[in-house]
Write a protein that holds these residues in place. Structure first.
Motif: not given
Length: 542
Positions: A152-154, A208-209, A214-217, A368-370
């Motif tokens: 997750l580079g960015a 989310h690129q 972001v989603i946190l839990r 997320d497609p991945e």
């Protein structure tokens, strides 16, 4: 204790086996430490049934005396006895064994009951499973959180990898490494963990690129009746905002349940202390309610005598599809906040180990497609369920047939797989994983040759050396010899989000699971194989 001490009778001849899709067969039954082995001796001597004892959810037994005439032909007297054992499996299959001899029948039943309920993890079959084509030196698991972070580079500009939990002292149910905001140091994490149930402070679930949201839990905050505060927890969530005007907290409890939790030390984030976070409640059932729903559904599916009206009534009364609806609609809400509204989201319920993981996983599949590839999906399960501390050992102790009801049981993972099946049904080209994979995972979660779903968290797996002494299911499923059985032959990748419909007419009973042992499902399996054959023949895909 040795397994042999539980085995009262090891072998019985002339046993009749009755099972779905097969004519009754006579043969020899053998009870071992981990399996029931049935060998057909009446015709095809090569046919065998190998049933993992851990897969047995309940057994029912009955015995009777066989009557006949005395040698003089004048009196009826007992001339022998027989017994019947009905085996109800966690994968919903029902088998029947007709055993000659009352004593042999009762001994076999006692052996099965004892061996199928062993709760010592290191006595379970994954610790003994040693196929020649697998090695304990093989890589265990698909990835680590460190590798996931590196990909997750960015993200790395504003988020960091923390090893504050390397010895599991901060949170027993979290993995050793977690992803948190750069501005939050480890000392703040420790203090924030004390303010969250079970130490489950907010951690990154998904980045989310497209827009950096972001989603946190986490678990619930321990505000209690006195409305306690934690400066470190507030600063943590403020750091997540990163200049945004608003973010959302999705609480998977009703507002009433959240209020009641304060009376026992739990609670929710107050508006005054988290003024940039808007709290939304989306009630989702869990625990006993979810378990009872599964039991009612399986009971309805197993009764062949219903009229159509009676069947539809029992299906509705089980409320299983209502739980599917709640999970998909809540996940859709989370995904909409991130993708369409451009806001970050924190998801939690009470403990943060059940509905929280369910919602975060489904939201990622939507966005997320991945995650919709075969490897991506298994990696998602590894990260969001295995590493994130879903208590598989407690939740999957029994399925729908057991007469023993433990308070901690709940088919949350099964509900996830059903929701994924619904996504695959609505978007038949979007998921690389096929229904056979979901069925395989449903079975493996309750009884497996592999160690992936053993224990309740990473700390327990570390103590019991699961990764050193058992094989990894996910690695096995991605082997070239296995992979082709589990991919969707119609898969066409898309970068778009897939937004599920939760209208009543859009949600269907997962017949492949709940009616798996019916003739209808057998026919559908033949149809699936024919589709695969056509696709590979005309498209050159294998």
């Amino acid at each position: 204790m040795e397994f042999s001490e539980h085995i009262k009778t090891a072998n019985v001849d002339d046993v009749v086996l009755k099972q779905p899709f097969h004519a009754p067969m006579k043969g020899t039954l053998c009870v071992t430490g981990h399996h029931l082995l049935f060998s057909d001796r009446s015709g095809d001597s090569s046919w065998q049934l190998l049933l993992l004892l851990r897969n047995i959810d309940a057994i029912e037994k009955s015995v009777e005396n066989l009557l006949g005439y005395s040698s003089t032909g004048s009196n009826i007297r007992p001339v022998g006895s027989s017994g019947t054992i009905t085996i109800k499996c966690k994968d919903l299959c029902i088998l029947q064994l007709d055993i000659p001899g009352m004593e042999e029948c009762l001994n076999v039943a006692r052996s099965i009951e004892a061996l199928s309920s062993l709760d010592n993890v290191t006595e379970m079959y994954p610790y003994f499973y040693r196929p020649s084509w697998l090695s304990l030196d093989d890589q265990w698991g698909l990835s680590t959180l460190e590798k996931h972070y590196d990909q997750l580079g960015a993200l790395q500009v504003k988020w960091r990898l923390s090893n504050a939990n390397s010895d599991f002292s901060v949170c027993p149910s979290y993995p050793p490494a977690v992803i948190v905001p750069q501005s939050v140091d480890d000392q703040m994490l420790v203090k924030a963990a004390r303010f969250r149930q079970g130490g489950r402070f907010p951690v990154l679930s998904y980045y989310h690129q497209k827009n950096g949201m972001v989603i946190l839990r986490s678990s619930q905050p321990l505000t209690g009746a006195n409305r306690k505060r934690c400066k470190e927890d507030e600063l943590f969530l403020q750091a997540v905002m990163d200049g945004s005007e608003r973010a959302y907290i999705i609480d998977t409890r009703s507002a009433q349940q959240a209020q009641q939790a304060r009376m026992t030390g739990g609670g929710f984030e107050s508006k005054s202390c988290y003024n940039s976070w808007k709290r939304l409640h989306r009630h989702m059932e869990r625990g006993k309610v979810l378990q009872e729903s599964l039991i009612k559904l399986v009971e309805a599916c197993g009764d062949q005598s219903h009229s159509m009206d009676r069947w539809l009534s029992k299906l509705e009364n089980s409320k299983w599809l209502s739980h599917v609806h709640s999970a998909l609609s809540t996940a859709g809400l989370v995904a909409e906040c991130v993708e369409r509204d451009g806001h970050s989201v924190l998801v939690h319920g009470s403990e943060g180990t059940d509905t929280t993981l369910l919602v975060c996983t489904l939201a990622q599949l939507i966005l997320d497609p991945e995650s919709r590839t075969l490897k991506g999906f298994l990696s998602l399960l590894e990260r969001e369920w295995v590493q994130a501390g879903h208590p598989f050992q407690l939740r999957c102790a029994h399925s729908a047939y057991s007469h023993t009801r433990l308070r901690q049981e709940a088919p949350v993972f099964l509900l996830l797989l059903d929701c994924v099946w619904q996504l695959g049904r609505q978007f038949p080209l979007a998921l690389e994983l096929g229904e056979p994979l979901l069925l395989r995972l449903a079975r493996e979660a309750y009884a497996s040759d592999f160690g992936t779903f053993l224990c309740n968290n990473e700390q327990e797996r570390c103590v019991l050396e699961v990764k050193d002494r058992t094989h990894c299911l996910f690695q096995f499923l991605l082997r070239s010899s296995e992979r082709e059985h589990y991919v969707n032959p119609l898969y066409e990748p898309t970068d778009l989000a897939i937004w599920p419909s939760v209208q009543p007419q859009s949600l269907h009973l997962w017949t492949g699971l709940f009616l798996r042992w019916s003739d209808h499902t057998q026919t559908m399996e033949e149809v699936r194989e024919e589709i695969w054959s056509i696709v590979t023949q005309h498209c050159g895909r294998g």
